[in-house]
Structure formats: structure tokens, C-alpha cells
Design an enzyme around this catalytic site. Structure first.
Site, PDB file in Angstrom:
ATOM      1  N   ASP A  72       0.864  -1.185   0.000  1.00  0.00           N
ATOM      2  CA  ASP A  72       0.000   0.000   0.000  1.00  0.00           C
ATOM      3  C   ASP A  72       0.902   1.237   0.000  1.00  0.00           C
ATOM      4  O   ASP A  72       1.776   1.387   0.870  1.00  0.00           O
ATOM      5  CB  ASP A  72      -0.863  -0.034   1.268  1.00  0.00           C
ATOM      6  CG  ASP A  72      -1.878   1.099   1.310  1.00  0.00           C
ATOM      7  OD1 ASP A  72      -1.603   2.191   0.775  1.00  0.00           O
ATOM      8  OD2 ASP A  72      -2.941   0.888   1.908  1.00  0.00           O
ATOM      9  N   ILE A  73       0.670   2.127  -0.924  1.00  0.00           N
ATOM     10  CA  ILE A  73       1.561   3.285  -1.058  1.00  0.00           C
ATOM     11  C   ILE A  73       1.520   4.177   0.190  1.00  0.00           C
ATOM     12  O   ILE A  73       2.507   4.841   0.522  1.00  0.00           O
ATOM     13  CB  ILE A  73       1.247   4.070  -2.352  1.00  0.00           C
ATOM     14  CG1 ILE A  73       2.454   4.927  -2.726  1.00  0.00           C
ATOM     15  CG2 ILE A  73      -0.025   4.890  -2.225  1.00  0.00           C
ATOM     16  CD1 ILE A  73       2.545   5.229  -4.179  1.00  0.00           C
ATOM     17  N   ASN A 132      -6.740  13.042 -10.246  1.00  0.00           N
ATOM     18  CA  ASN A 132      -7.431  13.543 -11.446  1.00  0.00           C
ATOM     19  C   ASN A 132      -7.199  15.052 -11.484  1.00  0.00           C
ATOM     20  O   ASN A 132      -6.711  15.640 -10.513  1.00  0.00           O
ATOM     21  CB  ASN A 132      -8.917  13.177 -11.436  1.00  0.00           C
ATOM     22  CG  ASN A 132      -9.636  13.764 -10.247  1.00  0.00           C
ATOM     23  OD1 ASN A 132      -9.741  14.980 -10.117  1.00  0.00           O
ATOM     24  ND2 ASN A 132     -10.109  12.915  -9.345  1.00  0.00           N
ATOM     25  N   VAL A 157      -5.850   5.030  -5.388  1.00  0.00           N
ATOM     26  CA  VAL A 157      -4.704   5.611  -4.679  1.00  0.00           C
ATOM     27  C   VAL A 157      -5.075   6.982  -4.098  1.00  0.00           C
ATOM     28  O   VAL A 157      -4.727   7.312  -2.949  1.00  0.00           O
ATOM     29  CB  VAL A 157      -3.507   5.780  -5.652  1.00  0.00           C
ATOM     30  CG1 VAL A 157      -2.385   6.559  -5.011  1.00  0.00           C
ATOM     31  CG2 VAL A 157      -3.016   4.428  -6.130  1.00  0.00           C
ATOM     32  N   ASP A 158      -5.786   7.746  -4.887  1.00  0.00           N
ATOM     33  CA  ASP A 158      -6.159   9.106  -4.493  1.00  0.00           C
ATOM     34  C   ASP A 158      -6.974   9.073  -3.189  1.00  0.00           C
ATOM     35  O   ASP A 158      -6.681   9.814  -2.223  1.00  0.00           O
ATOM     36  CB  ASP A 158      -6.989   9.705  -5.646  1.00  0.00           C
ATOM     37  CG  ASP A 158      -7.049  11.210  -5.663  1.00  0.00           C
ATOM     38  OD1 ASP A 158      -6.404  11.840  -4.814  1.00  0.00           O
ATOM     39  OD2 ASP A 158      -7.751  11.753  -6.537  1.00  0.00           O
ATOM     40  N   SER A 170      -2.551   5.309 -13.920  1.00  0.00           N
ATOM     41  CA  SER A 170      -3.523   5.013 -15.004  1.00  0.00           C
ATOM     42  C   SER A 170      -3.953   3.551 -15.078  1.00  0.00           C
ATOM     43  O   SER A 170      -4.823   3.224 -15.895  1.00  0.00           O
ATOM     44  CB  SER A 170      -3.016   5.456 -16.394  1.00  0.00           C
ATOM     45  OG  SER A 170      -3.044   6.865 -16.500  1.00  0.00           O
ATOM     46  N   TYR A 193      -8.502   4.440 -14.614  1.00  0.00           N
ATOM     47  CA  TYR A 193      -8.267   5.003 -15.947  1.00  0.00           C
ATOM     48  C   TYR A 193      -8.041   3.944 -17.017  1.00  0.00           C
ATOM     49  O   TYR A 193      -7.863   4.278 -18.202  1.00  0.00           O
ATOM     50  CB  TYR A 193      -7.132   6.024 -15.920  1.00  0.00           C
ATOM     51  CG  TYR A 193      -7.564   7.393 -15.372  1.00  0.00           C
ATOM     52  CD1 TYR A 193      -8.884   7.642 -14.999  1.00  0.00           C
ATOM     53  CD2 TYR A 193      -6.650   8.434 -15.239  1.00  0.00           C
ATOM     54  CE1 TYR A 193      -9.280   8.890 -14.504  1.00  0.00           C
ATOM     55  CE2 TYR A 193      -7.046   9.681 -14.749  1.00  0.00           C
ATOM     56  CZ  TYR A 193      -8.364   9.898 -14.387  1.00  0.00           C
ATOM     57  OH  TYR A 193      -8.751  11.138 -13.913  1.00  0.00           O
TER      58      TYR A 193
HETATM   59  N1  AR6 Z   1      -1.458   1.623  -2.874  1.00  0.00           N
HETATM   60  C1  AR6 Z   1      -0.882   1.241  -4.037  1.00  0.00           C
HETATM   61  N2  AR6 Z   1      -1.572   1.008  -5.177  1.00  0.00           N
HETATM   62  C2  AR6 Z   1      -2.907   1.167  -5.129  1.00  0.00           C
HETATM   63  C3  AR6 Z   1      -3.596   1.577  -3.958  1.00  0.00           C
HETATM   64  C4  AR6 Z   1      -2.810   1.800  -2.791  1.00  0.00           C
HETATM   65  N3  AR6 Z   1      -3.364   2.189  -1.637  1.00  0.00           N
HETATM   66  N4  AR6 Z   1      -4.932   1.658  -4.260  1.00  0.00           N
HETATM   67  C5  AR6 Z   1      -5.075   1.313  -5.557  1.00  0.00           C
HETATM   68  N5  AR6 Z   1      -3.858   1.001  -6.083  1.00  0.00           N
HETATM   69  P1  AR6 Z   1      -6.081   4.178  -9.546  1.00  0.00           P
HETATM   70  P2  AR6 Z   1      -5.731   5.676 -12.068  1.00  0.00           P
HETATM   71  C6  AR6 Z   1      -3.508   0.592  -7.456  1.00  0.00           C
HETATM   72  O1  AR6 Z   1      -7.478   3.846  -9.928  1.00  0.00           O
HETATM   73  O2  AR6 Z   1      -6.006   4.476 -12.903  1.00  0.00           O
HETATM   74  C7  AR6 Z   1      -9.089   8.103  -8.825  1.00  0.00           C
HETATM   75  O3  AR6 Z   1     -10.466   8.155  -8.600  1.00  0.00           O
HETATM   76  C8  AR6 Z   1      -4.609   0.098  -8.374  1.00  0.00           C
HETATM   77  O4  AR6 Z   1      -4.854  -1.276  -8.129  1.00  0.00           O
HETATM   78  O5  AR6 Z   1      -5.824   4.631  -8.164  1.00  0.00           O
HETATM   79  O6  AR6 Z   1      -4.602   6.586 -12.457  1.00  0.00           O
HETATM   80  C9  AR6 Z   1      -8.485   9.452  -9.180  1.00  0.00           C
HETATM   81  O7  AR6 Z   1      -9.133  10.513  -8.487  1.00  0.00           O
HETATM   82  C10 AR6 Z   1      -3.999   0.341  -9.742  1.00  0.00           C
HETATM   83  O8  AR6 Z   1      -3.077  -0.712 -10.076  1.00  0.00           O
HETATM   84  O9  AR6 Z   1      -5.467   5.337 -10.509  1.00  0.00           O
HETATM   85  C11 AR6 Z   1      -8.720   9.536 -10.643  1.00  0.00           C
HETATM   86  O10 AR6 Z   1     -10.013   9.991 -10.957  1.00  0.00           O
HETATM   87  C12 AR6 Z   1      -3.165   1.619  -9.552  1.00  0.00           C
HETATM   88  O11 AR6 Z   1      -3.013   1.760  -8.133  1.00  0.00           O
HETATM   89  C13 AR6 Z   1      -8.563   8.104 -11.118  1.00  0.00           C
HETATM   90  O12 AR6 Z   1      -8.867   7.290  -9.983  1.00  0.00           O
HETATM   91  C14 AR6 Z   1      -3.799   2.902 -10.085  1.00  0.00           C
HETATM   92  O13 AR6 Z   1      -5.208   2.874  -9.867  1.00  0.00           O
HETATM   93  C15 AR6 Z   1      -7.143   7.787 -11.514  1.00  0.00           C
HETATM   94  O14 AR6 Z   1      -7.093   6.504 -12.051  1.00  0.00           O
END
Ligand code: AR6
Length: 180
Positions: free
Chosen positions: A9-10, A23, A32-33, A121, A125
Site C-alpha cells: 500500500d503506497i 485527477n 490511490v487518491d 492510469s 483510468y
Molecule cells: N497503494 C498502491 N496502489 C494502489 C492503492 C494503494 N493504496 N490503491 C489502488 N492502487 P487508480 P488511475 C492501485 O485507480 O487508474 C481516482 O479516482 C490500483 O490497483 O488509483 O490513475 C483518481 O481521483 C492500480 O493498479 O489510478 C482519478 O479519478 C493503480 O493503483 C482516477 O482514480 C492505479 O489505480 C485515476 O485513475
């Protein structure tokens, strides 16, 4: 610069900066956000709102990066970057590489030595994981030499972890720490 991989987990990472897959509104979201804002507390959102009132009235453009406090996170900084939405037949790969290059440029300006990236992404995304990993590695390798000593990819699940391991297979000096 050393590239390492961990599954985890980041928000747990003890590094100088963690990267948010944000975003362009900078006002939060899921993935992640959501995790970064939940764990980092209200100081991060307050800093994002301040950015929206000043240099980023229209939001943060895709492929760019900007830093805020890390709030209650172990990391001192959060560097927010906006990945491209996967939308073939448009080729948006350079936007994705740009997220990594620009984030490292901002990190260097802050004197960051250790930084943790998620797979930008590759979640909401919709970017295919194998290519998201390839673009990530390319973006890091395109960055200029700087204060950054360790780039740590923090991957949430085994599929993404394996994709990044494959993307790094041809690179030397990679330390893989699946249990970190
Ligand atoms: N630690 C590490 N990796 C994670 C975590 C975590 N806590 N949570 C999810 N991931 P995403 P995007 C992974 O959707 O595609 C948001 O709503 C996840 O499994 O976080 O760039 C923003 O506000 C995936 O492999 O980012 C934007 O609207 C990776 O992190 C949108 O999502 C990225 O998933 C951005 O989408």
C-alpha cells in the site's frame, strides 16, 4: 538511481515523497487518491484547494505534476500527477511517460531522495497493466539525473507486481522486495 519493486500500500511507505494518481480537479477520488487523502488527512486537501485558487485554477493538466504536504502520511510530500485515461485509438502513451518524468522533476526540485510511485492510469483510468508498466519504466529512464536515489514502485496486487517485474527484466540493479 535505483529502481525497486514492492507489493503493498503506497500510504505505508516510509519515503520522502509518495505519488498520487490524481485527477485534474486535485480534489480527491477513489483508488490511490482516496487512500492518500484518507490516511494523509485534511491538510492534503487543504493544500490542493489552495493550488486550485492560485496556479491551477483550471486544474492540473494530464501528464503534469505538483507537490503538496504529505499531511499525516509517513512521507513528507505528496506529488500529485494526472495520468491519461486509456482511450484507443488515441496514442496517449507520452502523457503517461510524462507523469513519471514530470513527477521526478518536481521531486528533484524538492531535494527528494526516495520516492514511491503507484501504477499510474492502471486502475480506474483503464490502462492495460503490461503497457502501464512498460511506460512507467520508460518514463523513469527518460528522467534527468537528480537527487533521487531510489524510485520504488508500490504495486497493490500480484498481477501488477508481475507486470512491473517483467518490464524491468532487461534492466540491471533492480532489487525486488515482495514482502516489504
Ligand atoms: N497503494 C498502491 N496502489 C494502489 C492503492 C494503494 N493504496 N490503491 C489502488 N492502487 P487508480 P488511475 C492501485 O485507480 O487508474 C481516482 O479516482 C490500483 O490497483 O488509483 O490513475 C483518481 O481521483 C492500480 O493498479 O489510478 C482519478 O479519478 C493503480 O493503483 C482516477 O482514480 C492505479 O489505480 C485515476 O485513475
Amino acid at each position: 538511481m535505483r529502481i525497486t519493486l514492492v507489493r503493498g500500500d503506497i500510504t505505508d511507505q516510509e519515503v520522502d515523497a509518495v505519488v498520487n494518481a490524481a485527477n485534474s480537479s486535485l480534489l480527491g477520488g477513489g483508488g490511490v487518491d482516496g487512500a492518500i487523502h484518507d490516511r494523509g488527512g485534511p491538510a492534503i486537501l487543504a493544500a490542493c484547494k489552495a493550488l486550485r485558487r492560485t496556479g491551477y485554477v483550471d486544474g492540473l493538466p494530464t501528464g503534469q505534476a505538483v507537490a503538496t504536504t504529505g499531511g499525516d502520511l509517513p512521507a513528507k510530500w505528496v506529488i500529485h500527477t494526472v495520468g491519461p485515461v486509456y482511450s484507443p485509438p488515441l496514442d496517449r502513451t507520452d502523457f503517461l511517460r510524462s507523469c513519471y518524468r514530470e513527477t521526478l522533476r518536481v521531486a528533484a526540485d524538492l531535494g527528494v531522495r526516495t520516492i514511491a510511485f503507484p501504477a499510474v492510469s492502471a486502475g480506474v483510468y483503464g490502462w492495460p497493466v503490461a503497457d502501464a508498466a512498460r511506460q512507467a519504466v520508460l518514463g523513469i529512464r527518460q528522467a534527468a539525473p537528480s537527487s533521487v536515489e531510489e524510485v520504488r514502485f508500490v504495486l497493490f496486487n500480484e498481477e501488477v507486481f508481475d507486470a512491473f517485474r517483467k518490464a524491468l527484466d532487461d534492466g540491471g540493479g533492480v532489487r525486488v522486495s515482495p514482502d516489504a
